[in-house]
Design an enzyme around this catalytic site. Structure first.
Site, PDB file in Angstrom:
ATOM      1  N   LYS A  84      -9.818   5.815   0.687  1.00  0.00           N
ATOM      2  CA  LYS A  84      -8.952   6.486   0.203  1.00  0.00           C
ATOM      3  C   LYS A  84      -8.977   7.979   1.144  1.00  0.00           C
ATOM      4  O   LYS A  84      -8.492   7.796   1.547  1.00  0.00           O
ATOM      5  CB  LYS A  84      -8.734   6.274  -1.134  1.00  0.00           C
ATOM      6  CG  LYS A  84      -7.761   4.905  -2.226  1.00  0.00           C
ATOM      7  CD  LYS A  84      -6.436   4.370  -1.538  1.00  0.00           C
ATOM      8  CE  LYS A  84      -6.410   3.223  -2.227  1.00  0.00           C
ATOM      9  NZ  LYS A  84      -4.864   1.893  -1.462  1.00  0.00           N
TER      10      LYS A  84
ATOM     11  N   LYS B 184     -11.332  -8.207   3.398  1.00  0.00           N
ATOM     12  CA  LYS B 184     -10.273  -8.708   1.800  1.00  0.00           C
ATOM     13  C   LYS B 184      -8.592  -8.836   2.379  1.00  0.00           C
ATOM     14  O   LYS B 184      -7.990  -7.708   3.292  1.00  0.00           O
ATOM     15  CB  LYS B 184     -10.468  -8.009   1.088  1.00  0.00           C
ATOM     16  CG  LYS B 184      -9.389  -7.323   0.490  1.00  0.00           C
ATOM     17  CD  LYS B 184      -9.288  -6.774  -1.131  1.00  0.00           C
ATOM     18  CE  LYS B 184      -8.366  -5.562  -0.997  1.00  0.00           C
ATOM     19  NZ  LYS B 184      -7.178  -6.484  -2.785  1.00  0.00           N
TER      20      LYS B 184
ATOM     21  N   LYS C  30      -2.813  -5.729   0.874  1.00  0.00           N
ATOM     22  CA  LYS C  30      -0.787  -5.575   1.098  1.00  0.00           C
ATOM     23  C   LYS C  30      -1.225  -4.531   2.086  1.00  0.00           C
ATOM     24  O   LYS C  30      -0.044  -4.691   3.177  1.00  0.00           O
ATOM     25  CB  LYS C  30      -0.421  -5.128  -0.160  1.00  0.00           C
ATOM     26  CG  LYS C  30      -0.080  -6.179  -0.889  1.00  0.00           C
ATOM     27  CD  LYS C  30       1.252  -5.100  -2.141  1.00  0.00           C
ATOM     28  CE  LYS C  30       0.759  -6.174  -3.176  1.00  0.00           C
ATOM     29  NZ  LYS C  30      -0.420  -5.653  -4.697  1.00  0.00           N
TER      30      LYS C  30
END
Ligand code: ADP
Ligand code: TRP
Length: 329
Positions: A111, A194, A197
């Site tokens: 992040k 992966k 969303k």
């Protein structure tokens, strides 16, 4: 009876990764375990969603969870922010989590890299809130995909620390769990790892057959095998990984053999894969709209879930506070 808890952030529609990581088979487990399914709306705040989107996102995930076969009269399905006990436990557990170890988690580091202008403290303590979600019901098993393994390890550490500090055997050390022997990682179709969303590479349960077909046909491939039985490059292995999840075994074997004999035509493989994904998601997709438009039903489900979840949460929190030494006058 074991307690099983599954959670999904409300940051958009559910995709195949969410389904195979956190939902599949657990819809069956709900009948012989004490199952909790919840929507992590507090976790979604780390990226500052617009107020108008927040509720809609929760509603979407709730409808999709239900469309996947979770029975609200059997399992407990609820929204995280409807259970304030979670945030109180989160505060208490924060005292047992060390800044250094939180800074070292892969998800935090990622992040920091992805959103350098918004490295808020909520991101740092993301794993502690997740530990509170799990420990509030003292869950034994937590269905998750491979990306959440480290968070589960952190939950166990916090549980252990609590037990050691207060010399009790109160919290279980919950286990990351999936239907196979290993945790699942559903890949994206763009060769970047992966399915997610926020990665823009998802096949969503709500996607129309046309969208699914178009996404699959656009999947990245290579120029094809040149030697018999050669190892597949990642982009091709990714297509097979998804196929193993949605297609019949004979179909997978058929294409494996074609690949191994250097006879594979990727167009055929993709067409079959798209067809099987459509077949697989069809019954779920058909239920989503019906549920999503039934506000009365959703409100009943959320209320009933919150009540059941708060009962269990209250019990845990009371005990935890007693162990820590809180007393009422
Ligand atoms: P996303 O990564 O799409 O934002 P969440 O973070 O809300 O989804 O993940 C909810 C659950 O779905 C977690 O248990 C996570 O491990 C699982 N999950 C998400 N993506 C995948 C994937 N590609 N493969 C397997 N499990 C996944
Ligand atoms: N952290 C999970 C994710 O990003 C979502 C989540 C929040 C969760 N709390 C949880 C999953 C508790 C399982 C249990 O995927």
């Amino acid at each position: 009876m074991e307690t099983v808890l599954s959670g999904i952030r409300s940051t958009g529609n559910l995709h195949l990764g969410n389904y195979f990581g956190a939902i599949k088979n657990f819809t069956e487990m709900q009948y012989n375990n004490n199952c909790y399914f919840f929507i992590a709306d507090y976790h979604s705040l780390t990226t500052h969603p617009k107020p108008d989107d927040l509720h809609i996102n929760v509603k979407k995930v709730l409808s999709e969870y239900l469309a996947c076969g979770i029975n609200p009269d059997v399992a407990t399905i609820y929204v995280q922010s409807d259970v304030p006990e979670v945030t109180e436990l989160y505060l208490l557990l924060n005292m047992l989590a060390y800044v250094g170890e939180l800074e070292r988690t892969t998800s935090f580091k990622e992040k920091v890299r992805k959103q350098p202008d918004n490295v808020n403290a909520g991101l740092l303590t993301y794993a502690v809130l997740m530990a509170a979600d799990i420990l509030i019901h003292n869950a034994h098993k937590v269905p998750v995909g491979k990306d959440q393994e480290q968070h589960l390890e952190m939950t166990r550490k916090i549980a252990r620390r609590f037990n050691n500090l207060y010399e009790v055997n109160f919290f279980n050390e919950p286990e990351a769990y999936n239907f196979g022997k290993q945790l699942v990682k559903v890949p994206g179709l763009d060769g970047t790892g992966k399915m997610g969303k926020s990665e823009g590479n998802g096949i969503f349960l709500f996607d129309s057959p046309k969208e699914i077909k178009s996404k699959v046909m656009k999947a990245v491939t290579d120029t094809g095998p040149t030697e018999k039985n050669q190892t597949k490059p990642e982009v091709i292995e990714n297509l097979f990984t998804i196929m193993r999840l949605v297609s019949e075994e004979e179909i997978v074997t058929f294409f494996e053999e074609k690949y191994n004999n250097c006879e594979i035509r990727y167009g055929d493989l993709k067409k079959q894969l798209a067809e099987d994904i459509i077949k697989f998601t069809d019954p779920i997709r058909k239920k989503i709209t019906d549920i999503y438009t039934n506000n009365e039903y959703l409100s009943k489900v959320a209320k009933q879930g919150a009540e059941k979840a708060r009962e269990s949460a209250n019990r845990t929190l009371k005990e935890v506070k007693k162990i820590i030494g809180f007393r009422t006058f």
